[in-house]
Design a protein around this motif. Sequence first.
Motif, PDB file in Angstrom:
ATOM      1  N   VAL A   6       0.873  -1.172   0.000  1.00 32.88           N
ATOM      2  CA  VAL A   6       0.000   0.000   0.000  1.00 32.88           C
ATOM      3  C   VAL A   6       0.911   1.222   0.000  1.00 32.88           C
ATOM      4  CG1 VAL A   6      -1.749   1.319   1.248  1.00 32.88           C
ATOM      5  CG2 VAL A   6      -1.858  -1.180   1.221  1.00 32.88           C
ATOM      6  N   ILE A   7       0.693   2.101  -0.978  1.00 37.22           N
ATOM      7  CA  ILE A   7       1.443   3.352  -1.055  1.00 37.22           C
ATOM      8  C   ILE A   7       0.419   4.459  -1.260  1.00 37.22           C
ATOM      9  CG2 ILE A   7       3.158   4.722  -2.289  1.00 37.22           C
ATOM     10  CD1 ILE A   7       4.452   2.107  -3.202  1.00 37.22           C
ATOM     11  N   GLY A   8       0.308   5.331  -0.273  1.00 35.14           N
ATOM     12  CA  GLY A   8      -0.684   6.404  -0.361  1.00 35.14           C
ATOM     13  C   GLY A   8      -2.066   5.812  -0.587  1.00 35.14           C
ATOM     14  N   PRO A   9      -2.777   6.291  -1.609  1.00 32.23           N
ATOM     15  CA  PRO A   9      -4.136   5.792  -1.856  1.00 32.23           C
ATOM     16  C   PRO A   9      -4.173   4.502  -2.668  1.00 32.23           C
ATOM     17  CG  PRO A   9      -3.631   7.499  -3.442  1.00 32.23           C
ATOM     18  CD  PRO A   9      -2.436   7.399  -2.500  1.00 32.23           C
ATOM     19  N   TYR A  10      -3.006   3.933  -3.014  1.00 38.96           N
ATOM     20  CA  TYR A  10      -2.957   2.793  -3.925  1.00 38.96           C
ATOM     21  C   TYR A  10      -2.737   1.477  -3.192  1.00 38.96           C
ATOM     22  CZ  TYR A  10      -2.261   6.644  -7.130  1.00 38.96           C
ATOM     23  OH  TYR A  10      -2.400   7.826  -7.816  1.00 38.96           O
ATOM     24  N   ARG A  11      -3.552   0.508  -3.537  1.00 42.79           N
ATOM     25  CA  ARG A  11      -3.423  -0.856  -3.022  1.00 42.79           C
ATOM     26  C   ARG A  11      -2.921  -1.732  -4.158  1.00 42.79           C
ATOM     27  NH1 ARG A  11      -6.728  -5.849  -2.139  1.00 42.79           N
ATOM     28  NH2 ARG A  11      -8.235  -5.087  -3.646  1.00 42.79           N
ATOM     29  N   VAL A  27      -3.487  -2.601  -9.372  1.00 41.92           N
ATOM     30  CA  VAL A  27      -3.363  -1.422  -8.517  1.00 41.92           C
ATOM     31  C   VAL A  27      -4.730  -0.756  -8.442  1.00 41.92           C
ATOM     32  CG1 VAL A  27      -2.144   0.741  -8.116  1.00 41.92           C
ATOM     33  CG2 VAL A  27      -0.994  -1.123  -9.335  1.00 41.92           C
ATOM     34  N   GLN A  28      -5.206  -0.560  -7.211  1.00 39.63           N
ATOM     35  CA  GLN A  28      -6.553  -0.024  -7.001  1.00 39.63           C
ATOM     36  C   GLN A  28      -6.510   1.272  -6.227  1.00 39.63           C
ATOM     37  OE1 GLN A  28      -9.086  -2.492  -4.562  1.00 39.63           O
ATOM     38  NE2 GLN A  28     -10.914  -1.540  -5.388  1.00 39.63           N
ATOM     39  N   ARG A  29      -7.348   2.208  -6.655  1.00 38.82           N
ATOM     40  CA  ARG A  29      -7.668   3.414  -5.898  1.00 38.82           C
ATOM     41  C   ARG A  29      -9.154   3.619  -6.087  1.00 38.82           C
ATOM     42  NH1 ARG A  29      -9.018   8.346  -7.127  1.00 38.82           N
ATOM     43  NH2 ARG A  29      -8.157   8.312  -9.227  1.00 38.82           N
ATOM     44  N   PHE A  36      -0.601  -3.984 -14.347  1.00 35.93           N
ATOM     45  CA  PHE A  36       0.729  -3.800 -14.920  1.00 35.93           C
ATOM     46  C   PHE A  36       1.465  -5.132 -14.963  1.00 35.93           C
ATOM     47  CE2 PHE A  36      -0.205   0.463 -13.557  1.00 35.93           C
ATOM     48  CZ  PHE A  36       0.505   1.298 -14.413  1.00 35.93           C
ATOM     49  N   TRP A  37       2.070  -5.438 -16.111  1.00 27.20           N
ATOM     50  CA  TRP A  37       3.013  -6.547 -16.186  1.00 27.20           C
ATOM     51  C   TRP A  37       4.238  -6.135 -15.387  1.00 27.20           C
ATOM     52  CZ3 TRP A  37       0.264 -10.330 -17.617  1.00 27.20           C
ATOM     53  CH2 TRP A  37      -0.599 -10.296 -18.708  1.00 27.20           C
ATOM     54  N   LEU A  38       4.924  -7.107 -14.798  1.00 25.64           N
ATOM     55  CA  LEU A  38       6.055  -6.790 -13.931  1.00 25.64           C
ATOM     56  C   LEU A  38       7.427  -6.993 -14.572  1.00 25.64           C
ATOM     57  CD1 LEU A  38       4.805  -8.194 -10.517  1.00 25.64           C
ATOM     58  CD2 LEU A  38       5.050  -5.797 -11.209  1.00 25.64           C
ATOM     59  N   ASP A  39       7.521  -7.765 -15.649  1.00 19.37           N
ATOM     60  CA  ASP A  39       8.843  -8.022 -16.223  1.00 19.37           C
ATOM     61  C   ASP A  39       8.760  -8.156 -17.729  1.00 19.37           C
ATOM     62  OD1 ASP A  39      11.566  -8.420 -16.274  1.00 19.37           O
ATOM     63  OD2 ASP A  39      11.420 -10.558 -15.829  1.00 19.37           O
ATOM     64  N   PRO A  40       8.933  -7.053 -18.448  1.00 20.39           N
ATOM     65  CA  PRO A  40       9.234  -5.711 -17.974  1.00 20.39           C
ATOM     66  C   PRO A  40       7.968  -4.998 -17.503  1.00 20.39           C
ATOM     67  CG  PRO A  40       9.119  -5.682 -20.357  1.00 20.39           C
ATOM     68  CD  PRO A  40       8.926  -7.120 -19.913  1.00 20.39           C
ATOM     69  N   VAL A  41       8.147  -3.924 -16.751  1.00 27.11           N
ATOM     70  CA  VAL A  41       6.995  -3.152 -16.277  1.00 27.11           C
ATOM     71  C   VAL A  41       6.329  -2.497 -17.479  1.00 27.11           C
ATOM     72  CG1 VAL A  41       6.246  -1.171 -14.901  1.00 27.11           C
ATOM     73  CG2 VAL A  41       7.975  -2.750 -13.998  1.00 27.11           C
ATOM     74  N   GLN A  42       5.047  -2.812 -17.628  1.00 26.04           N
ATOM     75  CA  GLN A  42       4.283  -2.279 -18.757  1.00 26.04           C
ATOM     76  C   GLN A  42       2.800  -2.289 -18.389  1.00 26.04           C
ATOM     77  OE1 GLN A  42       4.867  -4.506 -22.335  1.00 26.04           O
ATOM     78  NE2 GLN A  42       3.683  -3.098 -23.579  1.00 26.04           N
ATOM     79  N   ILE A  57       1.602   5.883 -11.215  1.00 28.07           N
ATOM     80  CA  ILE A  57       1.492   4.507 -10.724  1.00 28.07           C
ATOM     81  C   ILE A  57       2.569   3.643 -11.365  1.00 28.07           C
ATOM     82  CG2 ILE A  57       0.031   2.453 -10.634  1.00 28.07           C
ATOM     83  CD1 ILE A  57      -2.400   4.425 -10.660  1.00 28.07           C
ATOM     84  N   GLY A  58       2.799   3.829 -12.652  1.00 23.41           N
ATOM     85  CA  GLY A  58       3.841   3.075 -13.341  1.00 23.41           C
ATOM     86  C   GLY A  58       5.209   3.286 -12.705  1.00 23.41           C
ATOM     87  N   LYS A  59       5.491   4.502 -12.280  1.00 24.42           N
ATOM     88  CA  LYS A  59       6.760   4.781 -11.596  1.00 24.42           C
ATOM     89  C   LYS A  59       6.826   4.036 -10.265  1.00 24.42           C
ATOM     90  CE  LYS A  59       7.525   9.269 -13.697  1.00 24.42           C
ATOM     91  NZ  LYS A  59       7.583  10.723 -13.529  1.00 24.42           N
ATOM     92  N   LEU A  60       5.713   3.986  -9.544  1.00 25.42           N
ATOM     93  CA  LEU A  60       5.682   3.238  -8.281  1.00 25.42           C
ATOM     94  C   LEU A  60       5.913   1.751  -8.523  1.00 25.42           C
ATOM     95  CD1 LEU A  60       2.645   4.957  -6.515  1.00 25.42           C
ATOM     96  CD2 LEU A  60       5.078   5.238  -5.962  1.00 25.42           C
ATOM     97  N   VAL A  61       5.292   1.226  -9.564  1.00 25.08           N
ATOM     98  CA  VAL A  61       5.493  -0.189  -9.904  1.00 25.08           C
ATOM     99  C   VAL A  61       6.965  -0.418 -10.249  1.00 25.08           C
ATOM    100  CG1 VAL A  61       4.896  -2.054 -11.503  1.00 25.08           C
ATOM    101  CG2 VAL A  61       3.101  -0.534 -10.644  1.00 25.08           C
TER     102      VAL A  61
END
Length: 78
Positions: A6-11, A27-29, A36-42, A57-61
């Motif tokens: 959880v980061i700020g309003p994002y779960r 990612v939920q708000r 988002f795919w994780l490898d690579p982030v997309q 959000i993409g930057k957080l991921v």
Amino acid sequence: MPTVLVIGPYRFFFVSLDYGEPPHIHVQREKFVAKFWLDPVQLEKSGGFKAQELNQIGKLVQENQTYLLERWYEHFGQ
């Protein structure tokens, strides 16, 4: 749907039925949910978020990619 961060309003969470897909995070708000795919982030699905917020959000991921991948493999195996 285990919450892994959880980061700020994002779960950030996984959906257990997604084990057959490549590693990814939801990612939920409020009522919005992006994927988002994780490898690579997309971005896979925008889920109602506006472009500027998706970029944030993409930057957080990206910043948490290693942690999220570790949680993915702990949850789903491999």
